[in-house]
Each structure stands twice: as C-alpha cells, then as structure tokens.
Design a protein around this motif. Structure first.
Motif, PDB file in Angstrom:
ATOM      1  N   UNK A 214       1.470  -8.718  -1.635  1.00  0.00           N
ATOM      2  CA  UNK A 214       0.321  -9.088  -0.799  1.00  0.00           C
ATOM      3  C   UNK A 214       0.468  -8.553   0.617  1.00  0.00           C
ATOM      4  N   UNK A 215       1.631  -8.714   1.214  1.00  0.00           N
ATOM      5  CA  UNK A 215       1.849  -8.257   2.592  1.00  0.00           C
ATOM      6  C   UNK A 215       1.694  -6.739   2.705  1.00  0.00           C
ATOM      7  N   UNK A 216       2.258  -6.004   1.776  1.00  0.00           N
ATOM      8  CA  UNK A 216       2.166  -4.542   1.834  1.00  0.00           C
ATOM      9  C   UNK A 216       0.735  -4.058   1.655  1.00  0.00           C
ATOM     10  N   UNK A 217      -0.003  -4.670   0.738  1.00  0.00           N
ATOM     11  CA  UNK A 217      -1.386  -4.257   0.527  1.00  0.00           C
ATOM     12  C   UNK A 217      -2.258  -4.608   1.725  1.00  0.00           C
ATOM     13  N   UNK A 218      -2.025  -5.755   2.332  1.00  0.00           N
ATOM     14  CA  UNK A 218      -2.782  -6.119   3.542  1.00  0.00           C
ATOM     15  C   UNK A 218      -2.515  -5.120   4.668  1.00  0.00           C
ATOM     16  N   UNK A 219      -1.267  -4.758   4.845  1.00  0.00           N
ATOM     17  CA  UNK A 219      -0.904  -3.825   5.923  1.00  0.00           C
ATOM     18  C   UNK A 219      -1.463  -2.423   5.674  1.00  0.00           C
ATOM     19  N   UNK A 220      -1.438  -1.984   4.435  1.00  0.00           N
ATOM     20  CA  UNK A 220      -1.847  -0.615   4.127  1.00  0.00           C
ATOM     21  C   UNK A 220      -3.360  -0.423   4.039  1.00  0.00           C
ATOM     22  N   UNK A 221      -4.088  -1.455   3.591  1.00  0.00           N
ATOM     23  CA  UNK A 221      -5.504  -1.269   3.286  1.00  0.00           C
ATOM     24  C   UNK A 221      -6.467  -2.136   4.091  1.00  0.00           C
ATOM     25  N   UNK A 222      -5.968  -3.068   4.892  1.00  0.00           N
ATOM     26  CA  UNK A 222      -6.815  -3.971   5.663  1.00  0.00           C
ATOM     27  C   UNK A 222      -7.999  -4.453   4.810  1.00  0.00           C
ATOM     28  N   UNK A 223      -7.704  -5.140   3.723  1.00  0.00           N
ATOM     29  CA  UNK A 223      -8.769  -5.502   2.783  1.00  0.00           C
ATOM     30  C   UNK A 223      -9.740  -6.544   3.314  1.00  0.00           C
ATOM     31  N   UNK A 224     -10.971  -6.467   2.807  1.00  0.00           N
ATOM     32  CA  UNK A 224     -11.946  -7.520   3.069  1.00  0.00           C
ATOM     33  C   UNK A 224     -11.815  -8.612   2.012  1.00  0.00           C
ATOM     34  N   UNK A 225     -11.160  -8.283   0.904  1.00  0.00           N
ATOM     35  CA  UNK A 225     -10.872  -9.251  -0.164  1.00  0.00           C
ATOM     36  C   UNK A 225      -9.613  -8.777  -0.882  1.00  0.00           C
TER      37      UNK A 225
ATOM     38  N   UNK B 111      -5.865   4.245  -6.988  1.00  0.00           N
ATOM     39  CA  UNK B 111      -4.690   3.729  -7.697  1.00  0.00           C
ATOM     40  C   UNK B 111      -3.421   4.422  -7.228  1.00  0.00           C
ATOM     41  N   UNK B 112      -3.489   5.713  -7.004  1.00  0.00           N
ATOM     42  CA  UNK B 112      -2.319   6.432  -6.488  1.00  0.00           C
ATOM     43  C   UNK B 112      -1.891   5.872  -5.140  1.00  0.00           C
ATOM     44  N   UNK B 113      -2.858   5.554  -4.297  1.00  0.00           N
ATOM     45  CA  UNK B 113      -2.538   4.996  -2.976  1.00  0.00           C
ATOM     46  C   UNK B 113      -1.845   3.638  -3.110  1.00  0.00           C
ATOM     47  N   UNK B 114      -2.309   2.810  -4.035  1.00  0.00           N
ATOM     48  CA  UNK B 114      -1.675   1.506  -4.263  1.00  0.00           C
ATOM     49  C   UNK B 114      -0.270   1.693  -4.814  1.00  0.00           C
ATOM     50  N   UNK B 115      -0.122   2.583  -5.809  1.00  0.00           N
ATOM     51  CA  UNK B 115       1.209   2.839  -6.379  1.00  0.00           C
ATOM     52  C   UNK B 115       2.174   3.350  -5.311  1.00  0.00           C
ATOM     53  N   UNK B 116       1.709   4.221  -4.429  1.00  0.00           N
ATOM     54  CA  UNK B 116       2.570   4.731  -3.356  1.00  0.00           C
ATOM     55  C   UNK B 116       2.992   3.605  -2.419  1.00  0.00           C
ATOM     56  N   UNK B 117       2.071   2.708  -2.124  1.00  0.00           N
ATOM     57  CA  UNK B 117       2.365   1.577  -1.246  1.00  0.00           C
ATOM     58  C   UNK B 117       3.405   0.646  -1.865  1.00  0.00           C
ATOM     59  N   UNK B 118       3.362   0.517  -3.173  1.00  0.00           N
ATOM     60  CA  UNK B 118       4.262  -0.414  -3.872  1.00  0.00           C
ATOM     61  C   UNK B 118       5.382   0.310  -4.626  1.00  0.00           C
ATOM     62  N   UNK B 119       5.721   1.520  -4.211  1.00  0.00           N
ATOM     63  CA  UNK B 119       6.725   2.324  -4.917  1.00  0.00           C
ATOM     64  C   UNK B 119       8.070   1.608  -5.038  1.00  0.00           C
TER      65      UNK B 119
END
Length: 103
Positions: free
Chosen positions: A6-17, A55-63
């Motif tokens: 959760x923390x990595x995805x929030x930092x990388x993508x600044x999600x609205x949800x 999906x590639x961007x998410x996989x890279x973030x969570x490598x």
C-alpha cells in the motif's frame, strides 16, 4: 507485506482510490500468509497508458516484494474516468480450486 504494498503504490501513483486486499486465504497457503493480493488502483498516472504499461509500472514498483514472498497480484488499474465509468466496482476474483491447506 500488505502495508508495504500500500505504501509503495501510494508513493508511486498518488491514487485517487486504492484497495489492497489480501486474498491469500483463498489459496493453498498456510494460514496468515500474505502472498496473494488483489489491487484496485485508480490514478491519473494511467492516463494514456494501455493496460500492459500500467501493470508493468506496478510490477516495477513492487519488484522487491515479488522477489521476496509476494506470489500473485490481481491487478485492476483505472484512470479516474474509467473508474467512474465502472461505477466504482472492480471485478470479483474467481474462486481458487486449491483454497486452504493442512498446515
């Protein structure tokens, strides 16, 4: 694992949800595992990207997590417009035939 994802995805993508759902219990893993996750990620960062790029961007973030215990990701990536068009609903995960394990 859940908090890190959760923390990595929030930092990388600044999600609205963002929903990070541990679905490990639906698979053949020991109780308490954190190895199978469903991610619903809505971000302006996905504008103009095809699904494979998202999906590639998410996989890279969570490598690092994928190398260290994260076994599976069910990814549902949307722009805010797409999320609105989907009425804020991601597909349900299919049942796993190997749910549960004798520890």
């Amino acid at each position: 694992m859940h908090a890190t994802i959760e923390a990595k995805l929030r930092a990388a993508f600044t999600p609205t949800h963002l929903d990070v759902i541990n679905e490990s219990h639906q698979h053949r893993v020991p109780a308490g595992s954190q190895s199978h996750f469903k991610v619903v990620l809505v971000s302006d960062a996905f504008s103009g990207q095809r699904t494979i790029g998202r999906h590639r961007a998410v996989y890279a973030t969570l490598a690092a997590e994928l190398e260290n215990g994260l076994h599976a990701l069910a990814l549902h990536t949307y722009t805010p417009q797409e999320w609105g068009d989907a009425q804020g609903q991601a597909p349900k995960s299919p049942a796993c035939g190997g749910a549960g394990i004798d520890a």
